[in-house]
Design a protein around this motif. Structure first.
Motif, PDB file in Angstrom:
ATOM      1  N   VAL A 278       0.863  -1.180   0.000  1.00 44.77           N
ATOM      2  CA  VAL A 278       0.000   0.000   0.000  1.00 44.77           C
ATOM      3  C   VAL A 278       0.900   1.231   0.000  1.00 44.77           C
ATOM      4  O   VAL A 278       1.767   1.376   0.867  1.00 44.77           O
ATOM      5  CB  VAL A 278      -0.934   0.031   1.226  1.00 44.77           C
ATOM      6  CG1 VAL A 278      -1.864   1.248   1.153  1.00 44.77           C
ATOM      7  CG2 VAL A 278      -1.738  -1.250   1.310  1.00 44.77           C
ATOM      8  N   LYS A 279       0.699   2.089  -0.975  1.00 42.79           N
ATOM      9  CA  LYS A 279       1.559   3.264  -1.129  1.00 42.79           C
ATOM     10  C   LYS A 279       0.725   4.542  -1.068  1.00 42.79           C
ATOM     11  O   LYS A 279      -0.458   4.543  -1.402  1.00 42.79           O
ATOM     12  CB  LYS A 279       2.312   3.194  -2.461  1.00 42.79           C
ATOM     13  CG  LYS A 279       3.213   1.975  -2.609  1.00 42.79           C
ATOM     14  CD  LYS A 279       3.857   1.922  -3.994  1.00 42.79           C
ATOM     15  CE  LYS A 279       4.671   0.641  -4.177  1.00 42.79           C
ATOM     16  NZ  LYS A 279       5.892   0.657  -3.359  1.00 42.79           N
ATOM     17  N   LEU A 280       1.376   5.609  -0.654  1.00 39.09           N
ATOM     18  CA  LEU A 280       0.758   6.933  -0.629  1.00 39.09           C
ATOM     19  C   LEU A 280       1.344   7.763  -1.761  1.00 39.09           C
ATOM     20  O   LEU A 280       2.570   7.787  -1.953  1.00 39.09           O
ATOM     21  CB  LEU A 280       1.033   7.613   0.717  1.00 39.09           C
ATOM     22  CG  LEU A 280       0.574   9.072   0.850  1.00 39.09           C
ATOM     23  CD1 LEU A 280      -0.943   9.159   0.872  1.00 39.09           C
ATOM     24  CD2 LEU A 280       1.145   9.706   2.113  1.00 39.09           C
ATOM     25  N   TYR A 281       0.476   8.422  -2.509  1.00 36.61           N
ATOM     26  CA  TYR A 281       0.913   9.377  -3.524  1.00 36.61           C
ATOM     27  C   TYR A 281       0.923  10.750  -2.863  1.00 36.61           C
ATOM     28  O   TYR A 281      -0.115  11.397  -2.757  1.00 36.61           O
ATOM     29  CB  TYR A 281      -0.030   9.332  -4.715  1.00 36.61           C
ATOM     30  CG  TYR A 281       0.290  10.274  -5.853  1.00 36.61           C
ATOM     31  CD1 TYR A 281       1.586  10.763  -6.078  1.00 36.61           C
ATOM     32  CD2 TYR A 281      -0.714  10.694  -6.722  1.00 36.61           C
ATOM     33  CE1 TYR A 281       1.864  11.621  -7.128  1.00 36.61           C
ATOM     34  CE2 TYR A 281      -0.452  11.546  -7.782  1.00 36.61           C
ATOM     35  CZ  TYR A 281       0.835  12.017  -7.981  1.00 36.61           C
ATOM     36  OH  TYR A 281       1.110  12.874  -9.030  1.00 36.61           O
ATOM     37  N   PRO A 282       2.058  11.217  -2.384  1.00 34.95           N
ATOM     38  CA  PRO A 282       2.083  12.418  -1.541  1.00 34.95           C
ATOM     39  C   PRO A 282       1.604  13.688  -2.237  1.00 34.95           C
ATOM     40  O   PRO A 282       0.860  14.476  -1.654  1.00 34.95           O
ATOM     41  CB  PRO A 282       3.552  12.523  -1.110  1.00 34.95           C
ATOM     42  CG  PRO A 282       4.312  11.709  -2.105  1.00 34.95           C
ATOM     43  CD  PRO A 282       3.396  10.615  -2.531  1.00 34.95           C
ATOM     44  N   GLY A 283       2.026  13.902  -3.480  1.00 43.57           N
ATOM     45  CA  GLY A 283       1.615  15.113  -4.188  1.00 43.57           C
ATOM     46  C   GLY A 283       0.170  15.074  -4.637  1.00 43.57           C
ATOM     47  O   GLY A 283      -0.470  16.113  -4.828  1.00 43.57           O
ATOM     48  N   SER A 284      -0.345  13.867  -4.840  1.00 43.57           N
ATOM     49  CA  SER A 284      -1.746  13.622  -5.192  1.00 43.57           C
ATOM     50  C   SER A 284      -2.239  14.505  -6.349  1.00 43.57           C
ATOM     51  O   SER A 284      -1.474  14.858  -7.236  1.00 43.57           O
ATOM     52  CB  SER A 284      -2.624  13.736  -3.947  1.00 43.57           C
ATOM     53  OG  SER A 284      -2.462  12.604  -3.120  1.00 43.57           O
ATOM     54  N   MET A 285      -3.526  14.871  -6.334  1.00 42.99           N
ATOM     55  CA  MET A 285      -4.112  15.520  -7.503  1.00 42.99           C
ATOM     56  C   MET A 285      -3.592  16.920  -7.761  1.00 42.99           C
ATOM     57  O   MET A 285      -3.609  17.387  -8.906  1.00 42.99           O
ATOM     58  CB  MET A 285      -5.638  15.553  -7.365  1.00 42.99           C
ATOM     59  CG  MET A 285      -6.308  14.177  -7.441  1.00 42.99           C
ATOM     60  SD  MET A 285      -5.813  13.186  -8.889  1.00 42.99           S
ATOM     61  CE  MET A 285      -6.348  14.231 -10.239  1.00 42.99           C
ATOM     62  N   VAL A 286      -3.114  17.612  -6.755  1.00 39.07           N
ATOM     63  CA  VAL A 286      -2.524  18.928  -7.000  1.00 39.07           C
ATOM     64  C   VAL A 286      -1.287  18.779  -7.878  1.00 39.07           C
ATOM     65  O   VAL A 286      -1.141  19.459  -8.909  1.00 39.07           O
ATOM     66  CB  VAL A 286      -2.177  19.648  -5.679  1.00 39.07           C
ATOM     67  CG1 VAL A 286      -1.255  20.842  -5.934  1.00 39.07           C
ATOM     68  CG2 VAL A 286      -3.451  20.110  -4.983  1.00 39.07           C
ATOM     69  N   GLU A 287      -0.407  17.878  -7.500  1.00 38.62           N
ATOM     70  CA  GLU A 287       0.796  17.662  -8.299  1.00 38.62           C
ATOM     71  C   GLU A 287       0.460  17.074  -9.662  1.00 38.62           C
ATOM     72  O   GLU A 287       0.965  17.546 -10.694  1.00 38.62           O
ATOM     73  CB  GLU A 287       1.746  16.723  -7.554  1.00 38.62           C
ATOM     74  CG  GLU A 287       3.062  16.454  -8.288  1.00 38.62           C
ATOM     75  CD  GLU A 287       4.066  15.720  -7.414  1.00 38.62           C
ATOM     76  OE1 GLU A 287       4.375  16.232  -6.328  1.00 38.62           O
ATOM     77  OE2 GLU A 287       4.515  14.634  -7.823  1.00 38.62           O
ATOM     78  N   TYR A 288      -0.397  16.076  -9.676  1.00 40.51           N
ATOM     79  CA  TYR A 288      -0.726  15.385 -10.928  1.00 40.51           C
ATOM     80  C   TYR A 288      -1.389  16.329 -11.937  1.00 40.51           C
ATOM     81  O   TYR A 288      -1.029  16.363 -13.114  1.00 40.51           O
ATOM     82  CB  TYR A 288      -1.643  14.209 -10.630  1.00 40.51           C
ATOM     83  CG  TYR A 288      -2.005  13.381 -11.833  1.00 40.51           C
ATOM     84  CD1 TYR A 288      -1.196  12.324 -12.255  1.00 40.51           C
ATOM     85  CD2 TYR A 288      -3.168  13.633 -12.554  1.00 40.51           C
ATOM     86  CE1 TYR A 288      -1.531  11.555 -13.362  1.00 40.51           C
ATOM     87  CE2 TYR A 288      -3.514  12.879 -13.662  1.00 40.51           C
ATOM     88  CZ  TYR A 288      -2.699  11.840 -14.060  1.00 40.51           C
ATOM     89  OH  TYR A 288      -3.039  11.093 -15.162  1.00 40.51           O
ATOM     90  N   SER A 289      -2.370  17.106 -11.471  1.00 41.25           N
ATOM     91  CA  SER A 289      -3.103  17.995 -12.383  1.00 41.25           C
ATOM     92  C   SER A 289      -2.197  19.096 -12.928  1.00 41.25           C
ATOM     93  O   SER A 289      -2.326  19.499 -14.093  1.00 41.25           O
ATOM     94  CB  SER A 289      -4.314  18.606 -11.679  1.00 41.25           C
ATOM     95  OG  SER A 289      -3.915  19.483 -10.635  1.00 41.25           O
ATOM     96  N   ASN A 290      -1.280  19.580 -12.115  1.00 43.05           N
ATOM     97  CA  ASN A 290      -0.384  20.640 -12.560  1.00 43.05           C
ATOM     98  C   ASN A 290       0.715  20.132 -13.493  1.00 43.05           C
ATOM     99  O   ASN A 290       1.385  20.931 -14.153  1.00 43.05           O
ATOM    100  CB  ASN A 290       0.233  21.352 -11.358  1.00 43.05           C
ATOM    101  CG  ASN A 290      -0.726  22.349 -10.729  1.00 43.05           C
ATOM    102  OD1 ASN A 290      -1.019  23.397 -11.299  1.00 43.05           O
ATOM    103  ND2 ASN A 290      -1.252  22.013  -9.561  1.00 43.05           N
ATOM    104  N   MET A 291       0.880  18.815 -13.558  1.00 39.20           N
ATOM    105  CA  MET A 291       1.833  18.237 -14.507  1.00 39.20           C
ATOM    106  C   MET A 291       1.148  17.817 -15.798  1.00 39.20           C
ATOM    107  O   MET A 291       1.763  17.206 -16.678  1.00 39.20           O
ATOM    108  CB  MET A 291       2.552  17.044 -13.865  1.00 39.20           C
ATOM    109  CG  MET A 291       3.445  17.439 -12.704  1.00 39.20           C
ATOM    110  SD  MET A 291       4.368  16.059 -11.979  1.00 39.20           S
ATOM    111  CE  MET A 291       5.531  15.706 -13.297  1.00 39.20           C
ATOM    112  N   GLY A 292      -0.147  18.141 -15.910  1.00 36.50           N
ATOM    113  CA  GLY A 292      -0.860  17.912 -17.161  1.00 36.50           C
ATOM    114  C   GLY A 292      -1.275  16.482 -17.407  1.00 36.50           C
ATOM    115  O   GLY A 292      -1.495  16.088 -18.551  1.00 36.50           O
TER     116      GLY A 292
END
Length: 313
Positions: A278-292
């Motif tokens: 089980v892993k955590l995506y720390p940057g989550s949707m803020v990071e993902y959305s800003n990377m396009g």
């Protein structure tokens, strides 16, 4: 065996049991259990009070002021992992050592407070700390149990540490993109309330509303009874497996907006249900959305602009 030898042996067993009890509090600790552990002057845990300004108004005696902000990224990407060298300096200034138990204390006023404690727990575990606990229900549970608080600030004795980051519980954006593209297999678990998953609400720092393609909506609130701030007991049952849609041996990547609510899902599944991978995506949707990155449930332009005025963790 002589009487003296029996007495010595019995004392050794009692001491061993006492040390084991004090050192192994488990991922969750109740106020009464914590109070008992604090009475062990040789192996008492370090208390990290992550509440911020509330610390000065009253805290568990001996607790160290360690505001949540020390474990968070910048305003444009709050979920970003703090650089290891910065974390190491923080741990040293807090007086932490890798061989001493640590208990994390937050407000406990809402179920969202638990995410802060879980995120700090995840950060410490990834940094090499092994004896970690969260005070379930936080400071509020401590006070409600009739236990005392103090306004005396604690000045930690600085330590020296050498920290490395263990990626075993971390999913990076590249890992997530591999799952989205189909080149890797994992269950993407969205810990946010439904409005975020459906693209009706967005974090202020996110470029767009929406969720990860193929993600499962599983709000962190599933692990709490209504109106409770203490997390419920969690075990991995066939019913949970079916609800999650989790295949045997499949990785789980927990995400939200900034790795706060998602930390609760990670903690519940990894530390309480004891699921591997089980892993955590720390940057989550803020990071993902800003990377396009490719999004699902993304609204149109006008609705997107409206959603930017609404936020969340």
């Amino acid at each position: 065996m002589t009487l003296n030898m029996i007495s010595i042996a019995a004392a050794a067993v009692a001491l061993s049991a006492s040390v084991a009890m004090a050192a192994d509090l488990g991922p969750l600790v109740t106020p009464i259990e914590l109070n008992t552990a604090l009475e062990d002057t040789q192996d008492a845990p370090v208390l990290l009070d992550i509440r911020g300004d509330a610390y000065s108004k009253g805290h568990i005696e001996g607790a160290v002021y360690a505001p949540y902000s020390l474990f968070r990224g910048p305003a444009d990407n709050p979920g970003q992992i703090v650089p290891v060298e910065t974390l190491e300096d923080t741990y040293e200034q807090l007086g932490l050592t890798l061989d001493q138990p640590v208990v994390i204390v937050t407000d406990g006023k809402t179920d969202s407070d638990f995410g802060a404690a879980a995120r700090v727990y995840w950060t410490l575990k990834s940094s090499g700390f092994e004896q970690l606990s969260i005070l379930n229900g936080g400071e509020l549970a401590w006070v409600n149990a009739g236990l005392p608080v103090s306004t005396d600030a604690v000045e930690p004795v600085p330590t020296e540490l050498s920290i490395t980051w263990d990626n075993s519980w971390t999913a990076e954006t590249d890992d997530v993109q591999n799952v989205v593209s189909g080149s890797a297999d994992a269950l993407l678990l969205d810990a946010r309330p439904a409005a975020f998953f459906e693209g009706k609400q967005a974090h202020a720092a996110a470029a767009r509303p929406g969720t990860l393609p193929g993600a499962k909506d599983y709000p962190y609130t599933n692990f709490f009874r209504p109106d409770a701030s203490a997390i419920s007991a969690v075990s991995y049952t066939p019913e949970m497996k079916e609800t999650l849609g989790l295949s045997d041996g499949q990785d789980v990547i927990s995400f939200c907006n900034t790795g706060h609510w998602a930390a609760t899902n990670w903690f519940a599944l990894s530390e309480l249900a004891q699921l591997d991978q089980v892993k955590l995506y720390p940057g989550s949707m803020v990071e993902y959305s800003n990377m396009g990155g490719e999004m699902a449930n993304a609204p149109g332009l006008i609705e997107n602009l409206f959603n930017q005025f609404r936020g969340g963790n």
